[in-house]
Design a protein around this motif. Structure first.
Motif, PDB file in Angstrom:
ATOM      1  N   ALA A 193       0.818  -1.209   0.000  1.00  0.00           N
ATOM      2  CA  ALA A 193       0.000   0.000   0.000  1.00  0.00           C
ATOM      3  C   ALA A 193       0.853   1.262   0.000  1.00  0.00           C
ATOM      4  N   ARG A 194       0.590   2.144  -0.933  1.00  0.00           N
ATOM      5  CA  ARG A 194       1.156   3.488  -0.913  1.00  0.00           C
ATOM      6  C   ARG A 194       0.267   4.366  -1.774  1.00  0.00           C
ATOM      7  N   GLU A 195       0.313   5.655  -1.535  1.00  0.00           N
ATOM      8  CA  GLU A 195      -0.546   6.577  -2.272  1.00  0.00           C
ATOM      9  C   GLU A 195      -0.161   6.601  -3.747  1.00  0.00           C
ATOM     10  N   VAL A 222      -5.261   3.884 -15.851  1.00  0.00           N
ATOM     11  CA  VAL A 222      -5.406   2.519 -15.341  1.00  0.00           C
ATOM     12  C   VAL A 222      -6.757   1.945 -15.760  1.00  0.00           C
ATOM     13  N   ASP A 223      -6.730   0.790 -16.427  1.00  0.00           N
ATOM     14  CA  ASP A 223      -7.973   0.139 -16.840  1.00  0.00           C
ATOM     15  C   ASP A 223      -8.591  -0.643 -15.698  1.00  0.00           C
ATOM     16  N   ILE A 224      -7.775  -1.416 -14.971  1.00  0.00           N
ATOM     17  CA  ILE A 224      -8.270  -2.154 -13.804  1.00  0.00           C
ATOM     18  C   ILE A 224      -7.302  -1.947 -12.645  1.00  0.00           C
ATOM     19  N   LEU A 225      -7.817  -1.440 -11.542  1.00  0.00           N
ATOM     20  CA  LEU A 225      -7.049  -1.271 -10.313  1.00  0.00           C
ATOM     21  C   LEU A 225      -7.469  -2.381  -9.358  1.00  0.00           C
ATOM     22  N   ILE A 226      -6.492  -3.151  -8.827  1.00  0.00           N
ATOM     23  CA  ILE A 226      -6.819  -4.300  -7.980  1.00  0.00           C
ATOM     24  C   ILE A 226      -6.108  -4.178  -6.634  1.00  0.00           C
ATOM     25  N   PRO A 227      -6.670  -3.400  -5.693  1.00  0.00           N
ATOM     26  CA  PRO A 227      -6.130  -3.372  -4.335  1.00  0.00           C
ATOM     27  C   PRO A 227      -6.858  -4.377  -3.450  1.00  0.00           C
ATOM     28  N   ASN A 228      -6.237  -4.761  -2.335  1.00  0.00           N
ATOM     29  CA  ASN A 228      -7.018  -5.441  -1.311  1.00  0.00           C
ATOM     30  C   ASN A 228      -7.618  -4.377  -0.400  1.00  0.00           C
ATOM     31  N   GLU A 229      -8.314  -4.779   0.653  1.00  0.00           N
ATOM     32  CA  GLU A 229      -9.001  -3.778   1.462  1.00  0.00           C
ATOM     33  C   GLU A 229      -8.024  -2.849   2.181  1.00  0.00           C
ATOM     34  N   THR A 230      -6.850  -3.361   2.559  1.00  0.00           N
ATOM     35  CA  THR A 230      -5.840  -2.522   3.218  1.00  0.00           C
ATOM     36  C   THR A 230      -5.306  -1.472   2.261  1.00  0.00           C
ATOM     37  N   ALA A 237      -6.753  -0.370  -0.521  1.00  0.00           N
ATOM     38  CA  ALA A 237      -7.824   0.569  -0.858  1.00  0.00           C
ATOM     39  C   ALA A 237      -8.008   1.596   0.249  1.00  0.00           C
ATOM     40  N   ALA A 238      -7.849   1.170   1.497  1.00  0.00           N
ATOM     41  CA  ALA A 238      -7.979   2.093   2.625  1.00  0.00           C
ATOM     42  C   ALA A 238      -6.899   3.164   2.581  1.00  0.00           C
ATOM     43  N   VAL A 239      -5.684   2.789   2.192  1.00  0.00           N
ATOM     44  CA  VAL A 239      -4.596   3.768   2.060  1.00  0.00           C
ATOM     45  C   VAL A 239      -4.903   4.744   0.933  1.00  0.00           C
ATOM     46  N   LEU A 240      -5.363   4.233  -0.200  1.00  0.00           N
ATOM     47  CA  LEU A 240      -5.653   5.099  -1.345  1.00  0.00           C
ATOM     48  C   LEU A 240      -6.792   6.069  -1.051  1.00  0.00           C
ATOM     49  N   GLU A 249     -15.081   5.968  -5.066  1.00  0.00           N
ATOM     50  CA  GLU A 249     -14.163   7.094  -4.916  1.00  0.00           C
ATOM     51  C   GLU A 249     -12.983   6.969  -5.886  1.00  0.00           C
ATOM     52  N   LEU A 250     -12.484   5.760  -6.067  1.00  0.00           N
ATOM     53  CA  LEU A 250     -11.364   5.539  -6.982  1.00  0.00           C
ATOM     54  C   LEU A 250     -11.808   5.691  -8.438  1.00  0.00           C
ATOM     55  N   LEU A 251     -13.028   5.264  -8.746  1.00  0.00           N
ATOM     56  CA  LEU A 251     -13.560   5.464 -10.095  1.00  0.00           C
ATOM     57  C   LEU A 251     -13.652   6.943 -10.435  1.00  0.00           C
ATOM     58  N   ALA A 252     -13.995   7.741  -9.447  1.00  0.00           N
ATOM     59  CA  ALA A 252     -14.127   9.186  -9.665  1.00  0.00           C
ATOM     60  C   ALA A 252     -12.797   9.832 -10.028  1.00  0.00           C
ATOM     61  N   LYS A 253     -11.694   9.146  -9.717  1.00  0.00           N
ATOM     62  CA  LYS A 253     -10.367   9.671 -10.055  1.00  0.00           C
ATOM     63  C   LYS A 253      -9.923   9.265 -11.458  1.00  0.00           C
ATOM     64  N   GLY A 254     -10.745   8.496 -12.159  1.00  0.00           N
ATOM     65  CA  GLY A 254     -10.446   8.167 -13.549  1.00  0.00           C
ATOM     66  C   GLY A 254     -10.197   6.715 -13.855  1.00  0.00           C
ATOM     67  N   VAL A 255     -10.076   5.862 -12.839  1.00  0.00           N
ATOM     68  CA  VAL A 255      -9.893   4.429 -13.077  1.00  0.00           C
ATOM     69  C   VAL A 255     -11.136   3.867 -13.766  1.00  0.00           C
ATOM     70  N   LYS A 256     -10.940   2.958 -14.733  1.00  0.00           N
ATOM     71  CA  LYS A 256     -12.079   2.415 -15.480  1.00  0.00           C
ATOM     72  C   LYS A 256     -12.841   1.349 -14.675  1.00  0.00           C
TER      73      LYS A 256
END
Length: 306
Positions: A170-172, A181-189, A191-194, A211-218
């Motif tokens: 995890a990092r910002e 990014v077409d697909i972003l795949i974080p785990n819950e930890t 995603a919490a950092v992001l 919230e992540l979709l609103a930043k442009g991720v598909k």
């Protein structure tokens, strides 16, 4: 035998995993006895490359290792799993190392010492991308320098590649990178950092995904271990339920998921089908110890699905 379809290009880390099995994870300042110790080839990049190759994808790996025995062993492991390891460079640093503790419930803690992984350069990335006449699927993680990840995401997208990013550890992530990014795949930890807020339920994960979709991720896929996975796009939200298995070691479950998903998409599967295949691959991986030794083949996944 690799299947027909798009190539999967993995740019990422190669580590030697040093794994201690214990009854319970130690508290701060506590010394405990371990039950066993083993060395396994690992690193999120190499794990995901081998995971995709075992599922049948044509895979090329880009990364760096040291000139030590661990580096040679990791390169050989890629070749034995039918991954093109020719872009992997040997450098005058120690090979990346991960110190992993696994408890009796298969939970783990991991400390990564990057070593040679910090030597991945823009030139490594540009040379690799230029080596393909036709764009395919690019897979990235966060165990190489942040600048290299951002450069790879943007450069690949500009050349027509489909970009999958597993933001682990995890990092910002800069907002301007999200749009590529077409697909972003974080785990819950992760995603919490992001998103800078805790995620403890499927509902929390859905809010973070939006919230992540609103930043442009598909597309955002949040893996949640025993709670399954959540896939969110601007048009849909679906929960992928977990498979019930007897867990032994969860170390490479996320890598199995990412590798299987990328292979399935490269093969032309729909996202819905690819998610089911990836979930199955991840579930099978936790029933075995180690990182790369736990990654299932396509035949094993097909048999389980049947």
């Amino acid at each position: 035998m690799a299947s027909e379809g798009l190539v999967v290009l993995v740019i990422g880390s190669l580590n030697m995993d040093l794994v201690a099995r214990v009854d319970s994870l130690p508290e701060k300042g506590e010394t405990i006895f371990g039950r066993s110790f083993a060395r396994f080839p690992g690193g999120k990049g190499a794990n995901q490359a081998i995971a995709a190759a075992r599922m049948g994808a044509r895979v090329t790996m880009v990364g760096c290792v040291g000139t030590d025995d661990s580096g040679k062993e990791l390169q050989l492991g890629l070749v034995e799993n039918h991954v093109d390891a020719s872009p992997v460079r040997s450098v005058d640093e120690c090979t990346g190392t991960a110190l992993i503790t696994v408890d009796r419930n298969a939970a783990n803690t991991i400390i990564v010492v990057p070593g040679a992984n910090d030597c991945v350069t823009f030139d490594d990335i540009d040379t690799a991308l230029a080596g393909f006449k036709t764009p395919g699927i690019l897979v990235l993680q966060h165990e190489i320098p942040a600048q290299a990840v951002c450069h790879a995401v943007q450069s690949a997208k500009e050349k027509g590649w489909f970009v999958i990013l597993n933001p682990a550890p995890a990092r910002e992530l800069p907002d301007q990178v999200m749009q590529y990014v077409d697909i972003l795949i974080p785990n819950e930890t992760e995603a919490a950092v992001l998103c800078k807020r805790p995620i403890q339920s499927v509902e929390d994960a859905a809010g973070a995904a939006r919230e992540l979709l609103a930043k442009g991720v598909k597309t955002v896929v949040i893996t949640m271990g025993r709670q399954g996975a959540l896939c969110c796009t601007n048009d849909s939200l679906r929960h992928v339920p977990p498979l019930q298995v007897s867990a032994v070691d969860s170390t490479a479950a996320g890598d199995a998921f990412v590798g299987a998903l990328s292979c399935s998409l490269a093969r032309g599967e729909t996202l819905e089908s690819a998610l089911q295949i990836a979930s199955t691959a991840a579930a099978l991986s936790v029933t075995r110890p180690g990182a790369q030794p736990s990654l299932p083949s396509w035949e094993e996944v097909k048999q389980y699905l049947r």
